[in-house]
Motif scaffolding. Structure first.
Motif, PDB file in Angstrom:
ATOM      1  N   ALA A 160       1.325 -17.261 -17.638  1.00  0.00           N
ATOM      2  CA  ALA A 160       1.823 -16.325 -16.624  1.00  0.00           C
ATOM      3  C   ALA A 160       2.288 -17.046 -15.366  1.00  0.00           C
ATOM      4  O   ALA A 160       2.638 -16.401 -14.380  1.00  0.00           O
ATOM      5  N   GLU A 161       2.293 -18.374 -15.411  1.00  0.00           N
ATOM      6  CA  GLU A 161       2.640 -19.112 -14.206  1.00  0.00           C
ATOM      7  C   GLU A 161       4.077 -18.872 -13.768  1.00  0.00           C
ATOM      8  O   GLU A 161       4.421 -19.013 -12.609  1.00  0.00           O
ATOM      9  N   LYS A 162       4.949 -18.522 -14.729  1.00  0.00           N
ATOM     10  CA  LYS A 162       6.359 -18.328 -14.402  1.00  0.00           C
ATOM     11  C   LYS A 162       6.641 -16.885 -13.972  1.00  0.00           C
ATOM     12  O   LYS A 162       7.760 -16.566 -13.596  1.00  0.00           O
ATOM     13  N   GLU A 163       5.646 -16.026 -14.053  1.00  0.00           N
ATOM     14  CA  GLU A 163       5.857 -14.631 -13.657  1.00  0.00           C
ATOM     15  C   GLU A 163       6.178 -14.523 -12.177  1.00  0.00           C
ATOM     16  O   GLU A 163       5.590 -15.207 -11.349  1.00  0.00           O
ATOM     17  N   ARG A 164       7.122 -13.651 -11.882  1.00  0.00           N
ATOM     18  CA  ARG A 164       7.449 -13.349 -10.488  1.00  0.00           C
ATOM     19  C   ARG A 164       7.432 -11.835 -10.343  1.00  0.00           C
ATOM     20  O   ARG A 164       8.307 -11.152 -10.870  1.00  0.00           O
ATOM     21  N   PHE A 165       6.425 -11.324  -9.691  1.00  0.00           N
ATOM     22  CA  PHE A 165       6.360  -9.881  -9.519  1.00  0.00           C
ATOM     23  C   PHE A 165       5.664  -9.527  -8.217  1.00  0.00           C
ATOM     24  O   PHE A 165       4.878 -10.297  -7.668  1.00  0.00           O
ATOM     25  N   ALA A 166       5.994  -8.344  -7.714  1.00  0.00           N
ATOM     26  CA  ALA A 166       5.305  -7.745  -6.572  1.00  0.00           C
ATOM     27  C   ALA A 166       5.166  -6.258  -6.863  1.00  0.00           C
ATOM     28  O   ALA A 166       6.127  -5.615  -7.286  1.00  0.00           O
ATOM     29  N   ALA A 204      -2.256  -5.381   2.892  1.00  0.00           N
ATOM     30  CA  ALA A 204      -2.389  -3.942   3.162  1.00  0.00           C
ATOM     31  C   ALA A 204      -2.124  -3.660   4.633  1.00  0.00           C
ATOM     32  O   ALA A 204      -2.505  -4.432   5.504  1.00  0.00           O
ATOM     33  N   GLY A 205      -1.465  -2.528   4.898  1.00  0.00           N
ATOM     34  CA  GLY A 205      -1.179  -2.095   6.256  1.00  0.00           C
ATOM     35  C   GLY A 205      -0.862  -0.605   6.264  1.00  0.00           C
ATOM     36  O   GLY A 205      -0.984   0.072   5.244  1.00  0.00           O
ATOM     37  N   SER A 206      -0.455  -0.083   7.410  1.00  0.00           N
ATOM     38  CA  SER A 206      -0.157   1.342   7.540  1.00  0.00           C
ATOM     39  C   SER A 206       1.246   1.559   8.071  1.00  0.00           C
ATOM     40  O   SER A 206       1.757   0.747   8.855  1.00  0.00           O
ATOM     41  N   ALA A 207       1.860   2.655   7.627  1.00  0.00           N
ATOM     42  CA  ALA A 207       3.195   3.013   8.107  1.00  0.00           C
ATOM     43  C   ALA A 207       3.305   4.531   8.143  1.00  0.00           C
ATOM     44  O   ALA A 207       3.449   5.170   7.101  1.00  0.00           O
ATOM     45  N   GLY A 208       3.198   5.091   9.322  1.00  0.00           N
ATOM     46  CA  GLY A 208       3.350   6.543   9.451  1.00  0.00           C
ATOM     47  C   GLY A 208       2.265   7.301   8.711  1.00  0.00           C
ATOM     48  O   GLY A 208       1.074   7.093   8.946  1.00  0.00           O
ATOM     49  N   ASP A 209       2.669   8.152   7.777  1.00  0.00           N
ATOM     50  CA  ASP A 209       1.711   9.000   7.079  1.00  0.00           C
ATOM     51  C   ASP A 209       1.237   8.404   5.765  1.00  0.00           C
ATOM     52  O   ASP A 209       0.683   9.114   4.920  1.00  0.00           O
ATOM     53  N   VAL A 210       1.436   7.099   5.576  1.00  0.00           N
ATOM     54  CA  VAL A 210       0.948   6.436   4.367  1.00  0.00           C
ATOM     55  C   VAL A 210       0.333   5.081   4.724  1.00  0.00           C
ATOM     56  O   VAL A 210       0.591   4.516   5.786  1.00  0.00           O
ATOM     57  N   HIS A 211      -0.491   4.596   3.812  1.00  0.00           N
ATOM     58  CA  HIS A 211      -0.964   3.218   3.851  1.00  0.00           C
ATOM     59  C   HIS A 211      -0.244   2.479   2.729  1.00  0.00           C
ATOM     60  O   HIS A 211      -0.009   3.036   1.650  1.00  0.00           O
ATOM     61  N   ILE A 212       0.111   1.234   2.990  1.00  0.00           N
ATOM     62  CA  ILE A 212       0.849   0.440   2.009  1.00  0.00           C
ATOM     63  C   ILE A 212       0.013  -0.767   1.614  1.00  0.00           C
ATOM     64  O   ILE A 212      -0.466  -1.520   2.466  1.00  0.00           O
ATOM     65  N   GLY A 213      -0.173  -0.924   0.320  1.00  0.00           N
ATOM     66  CA  GLY A 213      -0.808  -2.115  -0.217  1.00  0.00           C
ATOM     67  C   GLY A 213       0.195  -2.817  -1.119  1.00  0.00           C
ATOM     68  O   GLY A 213       1.172  -2.210  -1.570  1.00  0.00           O
ATOM     69  N   ALA A 214      -0.013  -4.078  -1.378  1.00  0.00           N
ATOM     70  CA  ALA A 214       0.859  -4.798  -2.303  1.00  0.00           C
ATOM     71  C   ALA A 214       0.094  -5.980  -2.880  1.00  0.00           C
ATOM     72  O   ALA A 214      -0.838  -6.493  -2.258  1.00  0.00           O
ATOM     73  N   TYR A 215       0.488  -6.363  -4.093  1.00  0.00           N
ATOM     74  CA  TYR A 215      -0.069  -7.568  -4.701  1.00  0.00           C
ATOM     75  C   TYR A 215       1.015  -8.220  -5.537  1.00  0.00           C
ATOM     76  O   TYR A 215       1.996  -7.571  -5.935  1.00  0.00           O
ATOM     77  N   GLY A 216       0.865  -9.508  -5.782  1.00  0.00           N
ATOM     78  CA  GLY A 216       1.880 -10.179  -6.571  1.00  0.00           C
ATOM     79  C   GLY A 216       1.526 -11.608  -6.915  1.00  0.00           C
ATOM     80  O   GLY A 216       0.518 -12.159  -6.456  1.00  0.00           O
ATOM     81  N   SER A 241       1.975   3.305  -7.702  1.00  0.00           N
ATOM     82  CA  SER A 241       2.446   1.929  -7.617  1.00  0.00           C
ATOM     83  C   SER A 241       3.875   1.798  -8.120  1.00  0.00           C
ATOM     84  O   SER A 241       4.246   2.409  -9.126  1.00  0.00           O
ATOM     85  N   MET A 242       4.652   0.988  -7.421  1.00  0.00           N
ATOM     86  CA  MET A 242       6.020   0.655  -7.802  1.00  0.00           C
ATOM     87  C   MET A 242       6.094  -0.838  -8.134  1.00  0.00           C
ATOM     88  O   MET A 242       5.689  -1.676  -7.316  1.00  0.00           O
ATOM     89  N   GLY A 243       6.608  -1.167  -9.307  1.00  0.00           N
ATOM     90  CA  GLY A 243       6.694  -2.551  -9.725  1.00  0.00           C
ATOM     91  C   GLY A 243       8.055  -3.156  -9.443  1.00  0.00           C
ATOM     92  O   GLY A 243       9.082  -2.473  -9.511  1.00  0.00           O
ATOM     93  N   HIS A 244       8.056  -4.442  -9.130  1.00  0.00           N
ATOM     94  CA  HIS A 244       9.285  -5.174  -8.832  1.00  0.00           C
ATOM     95  C   HIS A 244       9.222  -6.533  -9.506  1.00  0.00           C
ATOM     96  O   HIS A 244       8.204  -7.222  -9.419  1.00  0.00           O
ATOM     97  N   GLY A 245      10.305  -6.908 -10.171  1.00  0.00           N
ATOM     98  CA  GLY A 245      10.344  -8.198 -10.837  1.00  0.00           C
ATOM     99  C   GLY A 245       9.820  -8.118 -12.252  1.00  0.00           C
ATOM    100  O   GLY A 245       9.993  -7.111 -12.944  1.00  0.00           O
ATOM    101  N   ASP A 246       9.158  -9.196 -12.691  1.00  0.00           N
ATOM    102  CA  ASP A 246       8.665  -9.249 -14.066  1.00  0.00           C
ATOM    103  C   ASP A 246       7.581  -8.205 -14.301  1.00  0.00           C
ATOM    104  O   ASP A 246       6.873  -7.794 -13.383  1.00  0.00           O
TER     105      ASP A 246
END
Length: 201
Positions: A63-69, A168-180, A47-52
């Motif tokens: 946590a309402e002000k948190e901005r992360f993906a 969640a989706g797929s791209a080439g030789d990996v599957h990509i998920g995300a949450y935020g 997993s790679m984190g972005h934002g807070d």
């Protein structure tokens, strides 16, 4: 700010697949998070984190002000034999990415009204629900969202909850998920990570 352990950083560097994160339109902080490995030590996902830095949503408004993906990359593997030949490793699918993203969001969630002693029970229930949802990506809980991956539109399965969103989706030789939380999924784009140094490697 949480720092990535040397073991985790080394794991990101030796993964046999490309990592994905948010594209260059995102200009905030980036960091490596966790990796997952098979019994033989092969890196399977991470997993790679972005934002807070996500915190547990334990108090109303805290946590309402948190901005992360968080972007989860899962190696796309067919069913295969284990390294020692004694067993079979499950195939990874888009559902794998959906499950990892859903459980990742839950790890940073705790309803304000919940007694501390009940959290484990609540988490078990919600985790089972997330697994069932990930196993039914064509079900009514999910909609379809098209987002760019390396500049090419890719269909993603998408759902929202009171705690945030998951896709969640797929791209080439990996599957990509995300949450935020706090960042709209509709404006996101993903791209291959060209420099792990941007994530603290």
């Amino acid at each position: 700010m949480k720092t990535t352990s040397r073991v985790e950083a080394d794991g990101f560097l030796r993964a046999p697949f490309a990592w994905y994160g948010l594209d260059e339109a995102f200009t905030g902080p980036r960091r490596m998070m966790q990796i997952g490995t098979a019994a033989d030590g092969t890196v399977q996902h991470g997993s790679m984190g972005h934002g807070d830095e996500p915190s547990i949503k334990s108090e109303a408004g805290s946590a309402e002000k948190e901005r992360f993906a968080v972007v989860v990359t899962v190696a796309a593997n067919p069913e295969r034999r284990t390294g020692d030949g004694t067993g079979v490793l499950d195939a990874t699918t888009v559902s794998s990415a959906a499950w990892l993203a859903g459980s990742g969001l839950l790890a940073h969630t705790w309803p304000a009204s919940l007694d501390h002693g009940l959290r484990d029970h609540w988490l078990d229930q919600q985790t089972e629900t997330a697994f069932e949802l990930a196993d039914d990506l064509d079900g009514p809980a999910w909609s379809t969202l098209s987002l760019p991956v390396d500049g090419v539109p890719v269909p993603f399965h998408y759902r929202e909850s009171e705690f945030g969103w998951v896709l969640a989706g797929s791209a080439g030789d990996v599957h990509i998920g995300a949450y935020g939380r706090g960042m709209s999924a509709y404006g996101l784009g993903f791209s291959r990570v060209k420099d792990l140094g941007a994530y603290g490697a």
